[in-house]
Write a protein that holds these residues in place. Structure first.
Motif, PDB file in Angstrom:
ATOM      1  N   TYR A  29      42.497  71.192  -6.347  1.00  0.00           N
ATOM      2  CA  TYR A  29      43.171  69.688  -5.962  1.00  0.00           C
ATOM      3  C   TYR A  29      44.108  69.951  -4.242  1.00  0.00           C
ATOM      4  O   TYR A  29      44.285  68.995  -3.799  1.00  0.00           O
ATOM      5  CB  TYR A  29      44.631  69.519  -6.833  1.00  0.00           C
ATOM      6  CG  TYR A  29      44.146  69.267  -8.256  1.00  0.00           C
ATOM      7  CD1 TYR A  29      43.990  67.424  -8.717  1.00  0.00           C
ATOM      8  CD2 TYR A  29      43.721  70.535  -8.993  1.00  0.00           C
ATOM      9  CE1 TYR A  29      43.492  67.511  -9.827  1.00  0.00           C
ATOM     10  CE2 TYR A  29      43.283  69.535 -10.666  1.00  0.00           C
ATOM     11  CZ  TYR A  29      43.180  68.223 -10.559  1.00  0.00           C
ATOM     12  OH  TYR A  29      42.885  68.026 -11.924  1.00  0.00           O
ATOM     13  N   GLU A  58      50.571  61.628  -9.044  1.00  0.00           N
ATOM     14  CA  GLU A  58      49.149  61.842 -10.340  1.00  0.00           C
ATOM     15  C   GLU A  58      49.745  62.679 -11.103  1.00  0.00           C
ATOM     16  O   GLU A  58      50.504  64.297 -10.310  1.00  0.00           O
ATOM     17  CB  GLU A  58      47.885  62.206 -10.186  1.00  0.00           C
ATOM     18  CG  GLU A  58      46.789  62.553 -10.766  1.00  0.00           C
ATOM     19  CD  GLU A  58      45.456  62.881 -11.023  1.00  0.00           C
ATOM     20  OE1 GLU A  58      44.957  62.944  -9.744  1.00  0.00           O
ATOM     21  OE2 GLU A  58      44.757  61.742 -11.693  1.00  0.00           O
ATOM     22  N   GLY A  65      36.419  63.876 -19.496  1.00  0.00           N
ATOM     23  CA  GLY A  65      36.557  63.902 -17.727  1.00  0.00           C
ATOM     24  C   GLY A  65      37.994  64.790 -17.845  1.00  0.00           C
ATOM     25  O   GLY A  65      37.788  64.607 -16.549  1.00  0.00           O
ATOM     26  N   TYR A 108      36.138  71.735  -7.343  1.00  0.00           N
ATOM     27  CA  TYR A 108      36.560  71.304  -8.756  1.00  0.00           C
ATOM     28  C   TYR A 108      35.298  71.505  -9.474  1.00  0.00           C
ATOM     29  O   TYR A 108      34.191  70.894  -9.751  1.00  0.00           O
ATOM     30  CB  TYR A 108      36.430  69.541  -7.747  1.00  0.00           C
ATOM     31  CG  TYR A 108      37.231  69.346  -8.913  1.00  0.00           C
ATOM     32  CD1 TYR A 108      38.408  68.242  -8.861  1.00  0.00           C
ATOM     33  CD2 TYR A 108      36.311  67.984 -10.136  1.00  0.00           C
ATOM     34  CE1 TYR A 108      39.407  67.619  -9.945  1.00  0.00           C
ATOM     35  CE2 TYR A 108      36.836  67.085 -10.634  1.00  0.00           C
ATOM     36  CZ  TYR A 108      38.599  67.166 -11.291  1.00  0.00           C
ATOM     37  OH  TYR A 108      38.741  66.290 -11.822  1.00  0.00           O
ATOM     38  N   ASN A 135      46.042  62.843 -17.792  1.00  0.00           N
ATOM     39  CA  ASN A 135      46.761  61.889 -16.533  1.00  0.00           C
ATOM     40  C   ASN A 135      47.981  60.744 -17.649  1.00  0.00           C
ATOM     41  O   ASN A 135      48.746  60.666 -16.417  1.00  0.00           O
ATOM     42  CB  ASN A 135      46.322  61.075 -16.296  1.00  0.00           C
ATOM     43  CG  ASN A 135      44.708  60.943 -15.071  1.00  0.00           C
ATOM     44  OD1 ASN A 135      44.409  60.296 -14.505  1.00  0.00           O
ATOM     45  ND2 ASN A 135      45.449  61.881 -14.768  1.00  0.00           N
ATOM     46  N   SER A 149      48.088  65.959 -13.904  1.00  0.00           N
ATOM     47  CA  SER A 149      46.959  66.317 -14.575  1.00  0.00           C
ATOM     48  C   SER A 149      47.244  67.359 -15.201  1.00  0.00           C
ATOM     49  O   SER A 149      46.795  68.641 -15.171  1.00  0.00           O
ATOM     50  CB  SER A 149      46.377  66.014 -13.224  1.00  0.00           C
ATOM     51  OG  SER A 149      44.928  66.699 -14.093  1.00  0.00           O
TER      52      SER A 149
HETATM   53  C1  AVJ Z   1      40.216  61.805 -13.182  1.00  0.00           C
HETATM   54  C2  AVJ Z   1      42.204  62.615 -13.403  1.00  0.00           C
HETATM   55  C3  AVJ Z   1      40.812  64.148 -14.344  1.00  0.00           C
HETATM   56  O1  AVJ Z   1      42.872  65.290 -13.045  1.00  0.00           O
HETATM   57  O2  AVJ Z   1      41.652  66.122 -12.358  1.00  0.00           O
HETATM   58  C4  AVJ Z   1      40.961  64.343  -9.648  1.00  0.00           C
HETATM   59  C5  AVJ Z   1      41.401  62.938 -10.983  1.00  0.00           C
HETATM   60  N1  AVJ Z   1      42.899  63.582  -9.106  1.00  0.00           N
HETATM   61  N2  AVJ Z   1      41.431  65.424  -7.977  1.00  0.00           N
HETATM   62  C6  AVJ Z   1      42.020  64.872 -12.391  1.00  0.00           C
HETATM   63  C7  AVJ Z   1      41.881  63.814  -9.706  1.00  0.00           C
HETATM   64  C8  AVJ Z   1      42.789  64.366  -7.887  1.00  0.00           C
HETATM   65  C9  AVJ Z   1      41.177  63.964 -12.152  1.00  0.00           C
HETATM   66  N3  AVJ Z   1      40.787  62.756 -13.788  1.00  0.00           N
END
Ligand code: AVJ
Length: 331
Positions: free
Chosen positions: A213, A289, A168, A62, A173, A291
Protein backbone atom coordinates in the motif's frame (compact mmCIF):
# COMPACT_ATOMS: atom_id res chain seq x y z
CA UNK A 1 -38.78 -2.52 -14.64
CA UNK A 2 -39.84 -4.92 -17.39
CA UNK A 3 -37.24 -7.48 -18.42
CA UNK A 4 -35.34 -6.58 -21.53
CA UNK A 5 -34.84 -9.61 -23.76
CA UNK A 6 -31.72 -9.23 -25.90
CA UNK A 7 -32.03 -12.66 -27.43
CA UNK A 8 -33.31 -16.06 -26.41
CA UNK A 9 -30.69 -16.57 -23.75
CA UNK A 10 -30.20 -13.17 -22.18
CA UNK A 11 -32.45 -11.30 -19.78
CA UNK A 12 -31.56 -8.15 -17.88
CA UNK A 13 -33.46 -6.47 -15.06
CA UNK A 14 -32.76 -3.19 -13.36
CA UNK A 15 -33.40 -2.46 -9.70
CA UNK A 16 -31.91 1.01 -9.54
CA UNK A 17 -34.23 3.84 -8.64
CA UNK A 18 -34.02 7.64 -8.97
CA UNK A 19 -32.46 8.02 -5.50
CA UNK A 20 -29.52 5.75 -6.16
CA UNK A 21 -27.37 8.63 -7.43
CA UNK A 22 -27.33 10.28 -4.06
CA UNK A 23 -24.98 7.98 -2.24
CA UNK A 24 -21.81 10.02 -2.97
CA UNK A 25 -23.35 13.23 -1.62
CA UNK A 26 -24.80 11.43 1.41
CA UNK A 27 -21.54 9.62 2.15
CA UNK A 28 -19.51 12.82 1.90
CA UNK A 29 -21.88 14.80 4.10
CA UNK A 30 -21.87 11.98 6.62
CA UNK A 31 -18.15 11.35 6.52
CA UNK A 32 -16.72 14.86 6.45
CA UNK A 33 -18.86 16.28 9.24
CA UNK A 34 -17.55 13.74 11.76
CA UNK A 35 -14.80 14.54 14.27
CA UNK A 36 -12.71 11.78 12.63
CA UNK A 37 -13.25 12.43 8.94
CA UNK A 38 -13.91 9.47 6.72
CA UNK A 39 -14.83 8.64 3.09
CA UNK A 40 -16.01 5.17 2.02
CA UNK A 41 -13.64 3.44 -0.45
CA UNK A 42 -16.29 2.74 -3.07
CA UNK A 43 -15.91 6.29 -4.42
CA UNK A 44 -12.31 5.66 -5.53
CA UNK A 45 -13.49 3.95 -8.68
CA UNK A 46 -14.32 6.53 -11.32
CA UNK A 47 -12.71 5.95 -14.74
CA UNK A 48 -9.28 7.18 -13.60
CA UNK A 49 -9.56 5.43 -10.24
CA UNK A 50 -10.37 2.14 -11.96
CA UNK A 51 -7.35 2.60 -14.25
CA UNK A 52 -5.15 3.29 -11.25
CA UNK A 53 -6.51 0.22 -9.48
CA UNK A 54 -5.68 -1.90 -12.54
CA UNK A 55 -2.16 -0.46 -12.40
CA UNK A 56 -1.94 -1.33 -8.67
CA UNK A 57 -2.78 -4.94 -9.52
CA UNK A 58 0.33 -5.09 -11.74
CA UNK A 59 2.72 -3.61 -9.14
CA UNK A 60 5.54 -5.83 -7.86
CA UNK A 61 4.59 -4.99 -4.24
CA UNK A 62 0.87 -5.73 -4.71
CA UNK A 63 0.92 -9.54 -4.51
CA UNK A 64 -2.84 -9.99 -4.01
CA UNK A 65 -4.30 -10.06 -7.51
CA UNK A 66 -1.77 -12.37 -9.11
CA UNK A 67 -1.74 -14.66 -6.09
CA UNK A 68 -5.51 -15.00 -6.03
CA UNK A 69 -5.56 -15.68 -9.77
CA UNK A 70 -3.00 -18.48 -9.32
CA UNK A 71 -4.98 -20.04 -6.48
CA UNK A 72 -8.11 -19.99 -8.64
CA UNK A 73 -6.30 -21.51 -11.62
CA UNK A 74 -4.93 -24.26 -9.42
CA UNK A 75 -8.17 -25.16 -7.67
CA UNK A 76 -11.03 -24.19 -10.01
CA UNK A 77 -11.64 -27.79 -11.17
CA UNK A 78 -11.70 -28.97 -7.57
CA UNK A 79 -14.13 -26.19 -6.58
CA UNK A 80 -16.47 -27.14 -9.42
CA UNK A 81 -16.24 -30.87 -8.70
CA UNK A 82 -16.97 -30.37 -5.02
CA UNK A 83 -19.81 -27.91 -5.45
CA UNK A 84 -21.39 -29.32 -8.60
CA UNK A 85 -22.06 -25.69 -9.48
CA UNK A 86 -24.34 -25.09 -12.47
CA UNK A 87 -24.66 -21.32 -12.10
CA UNK A 88 -22.41 -18.47 -11.08
CA UNK A 89 -23.41 -15.12 -9.59
CA UNK A 90 -20.87 -12.37 -10.22
CA UNK A 91 -21.01 -9.48 -7.75
CA UNK A 92 -19.58 -6.39 -9.40
CA UNK A 93 -17.66 -6.79 -12.61
CA UNK A 94 -14.08 -5.99 -13.50
CA UNK A 95 -13.06 -9.46 -12.43
CA UNK A 96 -13.85 -10.95 -15.83
CA UNK A 97 -10.54 -12.82 -16.05
CA UNK A 98 -11.13 -14.49 -12.69
CA UNK A 99 -14.73 -15.28 -13.58
CA UNK A 100 -13.56 -16.92 -16.79
CA UNK A 101 -11.35 -19.31 -14.85
CA UNK A 102 -14.43 -20.53 -12.96
CA UNK A 103 -16.81 -20.52 -15.94
CA UNK A 104 -14.24 -22.47 -17.98
CA UNK A 105 -14.00 -25.08 -15.23
CA UNK A 106 -17.80 -25.36 -15.09
CA UNK A 107 -18.03 -25.71 -18.85
CA UNK A 108 -15.27 -28.36 -18.89
CA UNK A 109 -17.13 -30.27 -16.18
CA UNK A 110 -20.28 -30.07 -18.31
CA UNK A 111 -22.32 -28.38 -15.58
CA UNK A 112 -22.40 -24.73 -16.73
CA UNK A 113 -25.98 -23.55 -17.27
CA UNK A 114 -26.37 -19.95 -16.14
CA UNK A 115 -24.37 -16.82 -15.41
CA UNK A 116 -25.81 -13.99 -13.31
CA UNK A 117 -23.81 -10.74 -13.46
CA UNK A 118 -24.78 -8.06 -10.92
CA UNK A 119 -23.46 -4.53 -11.37
CA UNK A 120 -24.59 -0.93 -10.81
CA UNK A 121 -23.69 -0.13 -14.39
CA UNK A 122 -26.29 -1.23 -16.95
CA UNK A 123 -23.66 -0.83 -19.67
CA UNK A 124 -21.36 -3.25 -17.88
CA UNK A 125 -24.10 -5.82 -17.32
CA UNK A 126 -25.16 -5.74 -20.97
CA UNK A 127 -21.56 -5.87 -22.20
CA UNK A 128 -20.57 -8.83 -20.07
CA UNK A 129 -23.86 -10.61 -20.79
CA UNK A 130 -23.39 -10.36 -24.54
CA UNK A 131 -19.72 -11.29 -24.35
CA UNK A 132 -20.26 -14.42 -22.30
CA UNK A 133 -23.31 -15.64 -24.18
CA UNK A 134 -21.11 -15.61 -27.30
CA UNK A 135 -18.21 -17.26 -25.56
CA UNK A 136 -20.01 -20.08 -23.75
CA UNK A 137 -22.27 -22.14 -25.94
CA UNK A 138 -25.75 -22.70 -24.57
CA UNK A 139 -25.17 -20.38 -21.62
CA UNK A 140 -28.17 -18.49 -20.33
CA UNK A 141 -27.53 -15.10 -18.74
CA UNK A 142 -29.68 -13.32 -16.20
CA UNK A 143 -28.21 -9.86 -15.71
CA UNK A 144 -29.11 -7.73 -12.74
CA UNK A 145 -28.49 -3.98 -12.67
CA UNK A 146 -28.26 -3.05 -9.03
CA UNK A 147 -26.13 -2.55 -5.94
CA UNK A 148 -24.99 -5.85 -4.41
CA UNK A 149 -25.12 -4.29 -0.97
CA UNK A 150 -28.85 -3.62 -1.33
CA UNK A 151 -30.49 -5.60 -4.11
CA UNK A 152 -29.46 -9.23 -3.59
CA UNK A 153 -32.98 -10.09 -2.47
CA UNK A 154 -34.05 -9.64 -6.10
CA UNK A 155 -31.83 -12.44 -7.39
CA UNK A 156 -33.76 -15.21 -9.18
CA UNK A 157 -34.12 -18.59 -7.47
CA UNK A 158 -31.23 -20.95 -8.25
CA UNK A 159 -31.72 -23.46 -11.06
CA UNK A 160 -29.26 -25.82 -9.35
CA UNK A 161 -26.18 -25.66 -7.10
CA UNK A 162 -25.09 -22.03 -7.13
CA UNK A 163 -21.57 -20.64 -6.79
CA UNK A 164 -21.19 -17.08 -5.51
CA UNK A 165 -17.60 -15.82 -5.74
CA UNK A 166 -16.70 -12.66 -3.84
CA UNK A 167 -13.09 -12.20 -4.77
CA UNK A 168 -10.29 -9.68 -4.70
CA UNK A 169 -10.25 -9.22 -0.94
CA UNK A 170 -13.06 -6.67 -1.19
CA UNK A 171 -14.72 -8.21 1.89
CA UNK A 172 -11.82 -6.63 3.83
CA UNK A 173 -13.19 -3.16 3.05
CA UNK A 174 -16.18 -3.71 5.33
CA UNK A 175 -15.78 -2.80 9.00
CA UNK A 176 -16.32 -5.87 11.23
CA UNK A 177 -20.05 -5.43 11.97
CA UNK A 178 -21.18 -4.74 8.42
CA UNK A 179 -18.78 -7.40 7.15
CA UNK A 180 -20.73 -10.04 9.05
CA UNK A 181 -24.05 -8.56 8.00
CA UNK A 182 -22.98 -8.58 4.37
CA UNK A 183 -21.75 -12.19 4.63
CA UNK A 184 -25.14 -13.10 6.05
CA UNK A 185 -26.88 -11.50 3.06
CA UNK A 186 -24.56 -13.47 0.75
CA UNK A 187 -25.50 -16.63 2.63
CA UNK A 188 -29.16 -15.97 1.85
CA UNK A 189 -28.43 -15.99 -1.89
CA UNK A 190 -26.94 -19.48 -1.86
CA UNK A 191 -30.10 -21.57 -1.85
CA UNK A 192 -29.93 -25.34 -1.37
CA UNK A 193 -26.42 -26.70 -1.74
CA UNK A 194 -24.93 -23.39 -2.86
CA UNK A 195 -21.42 -22.19 -2.01
CA UNK A 196 -19.68 -18.91 -1.40
CA UNK A 197 -16.13 -18.54 -2.73
CA UNK A 198 -14.46 -15.80 -0.73
CA UNK A 199 -11.11 -14.15 -1.49
CA UNK A 200 -9.26 -12.75 1.54
CA UNK A 201 -5.82 -11.31 2.07
CA UNK A 202 -4.00 -13.04 4.94
CA UNK A 203 -2.21 -11.68 8.01
CA UNK A 204 1.54 -11.83 7.44
CA UNK A 205 4.74 -9.84 8.04
CA UNK A 206 3.47 -6.25 8.39
CA UNK A 207 6.31 -4.97 6.19
CA UNK A 208 5.06 -7.06 3.28
CA UNK A 209 1.51 -5.76 3.78
CA UNK A 210 2.57 -2.14 4.17
CA UNK A 211 4.76 -2.26 1.06
CA UNK A 212 1.69 -3.29 -0.96
CA UNK A 213 0.00 0.00 0.00
CA UNK A 214 3.10 2.21 -0.18
CA UNK A 215 4.46 1.16 -3.56
CA UNK A 216 7.68 2.75 -4.76
CA UNK A 217 6.09 4.00 -8.01
CA UNK A 218 3.51 5.98 -6.02
CA UNK A 219 0.50 4.51 -7.82
CA UNK A 220 -1.41 3.78 -4.60
CA UNK A 221 -0.84 7.39 -3.50
CA UNK A 222 -2.37 8.60 -6.80
CA UNK A 223 -5.27 6.16 -6.32
CA UNK A 224 -5.92 7.45 -2.81
CA UNK A 225 -5.68 11.15 -3.79
CA UNK A 226 -7.97 10.54 -6.76
CA UNK A 227 -10.99 10.47 -4.47
CA UNK A 228 -10.49 14.20 -3.90
CA UNK A 229 -10.63 14.76 -7.67
CA UNK A 230 -13.91 12.81 -7.66
CA UNK A 231 -15.33 15.14 -5.00
CA UNK A 232 -14.11 18.23 -6.85
CA UNK A 233 -15.73 17.11 -10.09
CA UNK A 234 -18.93 15.44 -8.86
CA UNK A 235 -19.80 17.74 -5.97
CA UNK A 236 -18.18 21.01 -7.00
CA UNK A 237 -15.65 20.84 -4.17
CA UNK A 238 -12.43 22.87 -4.19
CA UNK A 239 -9.94 20.50 -2.54
CA UNK A 240 -6.32 21.49 -3.23
CA UNK A 241 -5.26 17.92 -3.99
CA UNK A 242 -1.54 18.84 -3.78
CA UNK A 243 -2.05 19.89 -0.17
CA UNK A 244 -2.86 16.30 0.90
CA UNK A 245 -0.53 13.32 1.23
CA UNK A 246 -1.04 9.58 1.10
CA UNK A 247 -0.72 7.60 4.34
CA UNK A 248 -1.06 3.81 4.70
CA UNK A 249 -0.18 1.68 7.72
CA UNK A 250 -1.00 -1.74 9.15
CA UNK A 251 -2.94 -1.53 12.40
CA UNK A 252 -1.46 -4.53 14.22
CA UNK A 253 -4.22 -4.75 16.77
CA UNK A 254 -7.13 -4.64 14.37
CA UNK A 255 -5.19 -6.51 11.70
CA UNK A 256 -6.18 -4.16 8.93
CA UNK A 257 -4.57 -1.66 6.59
CA UNK A 258 -5.76 1.90 6.92
CA UNK A 259 -5.35 4.38 4.14
CA UNK A 260 -5.68 8.04 4.95
CA UNK A 261 -5.22 11.41 3.30
CA UNK A 262 -3.33 13.89 5.48
CA UNK A 263 -3.63 17.66 5.09
CA UNK A 264 -0.10 19.04 4.83
CA UNK A 265 -1.29 22.47 6.07
CA UNK A 266 -4.46 23.94 7.58
CA UNK A 267 -7.13 24.46 4.96
CA UNK A 268 -10.69 25.38 4.26
CA UNK A 269 -12.70 23.47 1.66
CA UNK A 270 -16.05 24.34 0.13
CA UNK A 271 -18.35 21.65 -1.29
CA UNK A 272 -20.91 23.44 -3.45
CA UNK A 273 -23.37 20.59 -4.02
CA UNK A 274 -23.74 20.15 -0.26
CA UNK A 275 -23.51 23.82 0.59
CA UNK A 276 -20.90 22.70 3.09
CA UNK A 277 -17.67 24.24 4.39
CA UNK A 278 -15.09 21.89 5.89
CA UNK A 279 -12.00 22.89 7.86
CA UNK A 280 -8.82 20.87 8.16
CA UNK A 281 -6.18 21.43 10.81
CA UNK A 282 -2.56 20.95 9.74
CA UNK A 283 -1.84 17.16 9.61
CA UNK A 284 -5.52 16.33 10.05
CA UNK A 285 -6.44 13.08 8.30
CA UNK A 286 -9.38 11.59 6.40
CA UNK A 287 -9.67 7.82 6.62
CA UNK A 288 -10.33 6.57 3.09
CA UNK A 289 -10.11 2.80 3.36
CA UNK A 290 -9.70 -0.09 5.71
CA UNK A 291 -8.57 -3.39 4.25
CA UNK A 292 -8.81 -6.23 6.74
CA UNK A 293 -6.30 -9.07 6.67
CA UNK A 294 -7.44 -12.49 7.84
CA UNK A 295 -6.27 -15.37 9.97
CA UNK A 296 -8.14 -18.68 9.65
CA UNK A 297 -9.68 -17.91 13.06
CA UNK A 298 -10.97 -14.53 11.96
CA UNK A 299 -12.40 -16.06 8.80
CA UNK A 300 -14.16 -18.87 10.67
CA UNK A 301 -15.48 -16.39 13.24
CA UNK A 302 -16.91 -14.05 10.61
CA UNK A 303 -18.45 -16.93 8.68
CA UNK A 304 -19.97 -18.44 11.83
CA UNK A 305 -21.46 -15.08 12.82
CA UNK A 306 -23.11 -15.02 9.39
CA UNK A 307 -24.52 -18.56 9.69
CA UNK A 308 -21.88 -20.01 7.38
CA UNK A 309 -19.22 -22.68 7.73
CA UNK A 310 -15.85 -23.10 6.09
CA UNK A 311 -15.60 -26.07 3.73
CA UNK A 312 -12.06 -25.56 2.46
CA UNK A 313 -9.46 -22.82 2.48
CA UNK A 314 -7.19 -22.78 -0.56
CA UNK A 315 -3.93 -20.81 -0.28
CA UNK A 316 -0.71 -20.26 -2.21
CA UNK A 317 2.57 -21.89 -1.06
CA UNK A 318 3.65 -18.70 0.75
CA UNK A 319 0.23 -18.32 2.41
CA UNK A 320 -0.15 -14.75 1.23
CA UNK A 321 -3.80 -14.97 0.20
CA UNK A 322 -6.73 -17.36 0.59
CA UNK A 323 -9.71 -18.39 -1.49
CA UNK A 324 -12.23 -20.09 0.75
CA UNK A 325 -15.23 -22.23 0.02
CA UNK A 326 -18.09 -21.84 2.50
CA UNK A 327 -21.69 -23.00 2.79
CA UNK A 328 -24.67 -22.45 5.04
CA UNK A 329 -23.89 -23.97 8.45
CA UNK A 330 -25.55 -27.31 9.02
CA UNK A 331 -26.94 -27.19 12.60
C1 AVJ B 1 -9.83 -3.97 -3.98
C2 AVJ B 1 -10.32 -3.52 -1.75
C3 AVJ B 1 -9.08 -5.44 -2.30
O1 AVJ B 1 -7.91 -3.36 -0.17
O2 AVJ B 1 -6.20 -4.04 -1.27
C4 AVJ B 1 -5.58 -1.47 -3.33
C5 AVJ B 1 -8.10 -1.85 -2.83
N1 AVJ B 1 -6.52 -0.10 -1.97
N2 AVJ B 1 -4.67 -0.60 -2.92
C6 AVJ B 1 -7.33 -3.57 -1.23
C7 AVJ B 1 -6.76 -1.17 -2.72
C8 AVJ B 1 -5.23 0.24 -2.12
C9 AVJ B 1 -8.02 -3.30 -2.55
N3 AVJ B 1 -9.32 -4.03 -2.65
Amino acid sequence: MAPRILNGQVEVRSHLGPNDERTLADDVLDGLTRPLKELPPKHFYDARGSELFDAICELPEYYQTRTERRILETHADDVVARTGAVELVELGSGSATKTRVLLDAMRDAGTLARYIPVDVSATTVHAVAELFVEEYEGLSVYGMVGDFERHLKHLPAPVGPRLVPFLGGTIGNFPPGSRRRFLRSLGKTLGDGGHLLLGTDLVKDPHVIEAAYNDSAGVTAQFNLNVLHVLNRELGADFDVDAFEHVAFFDREREWIEMRLRATKPQHVRIDALDLEVDFAGREEIRTEISAKFTPERLRGDLAAAGLELVEMFTDPEELFAVSLARVASD
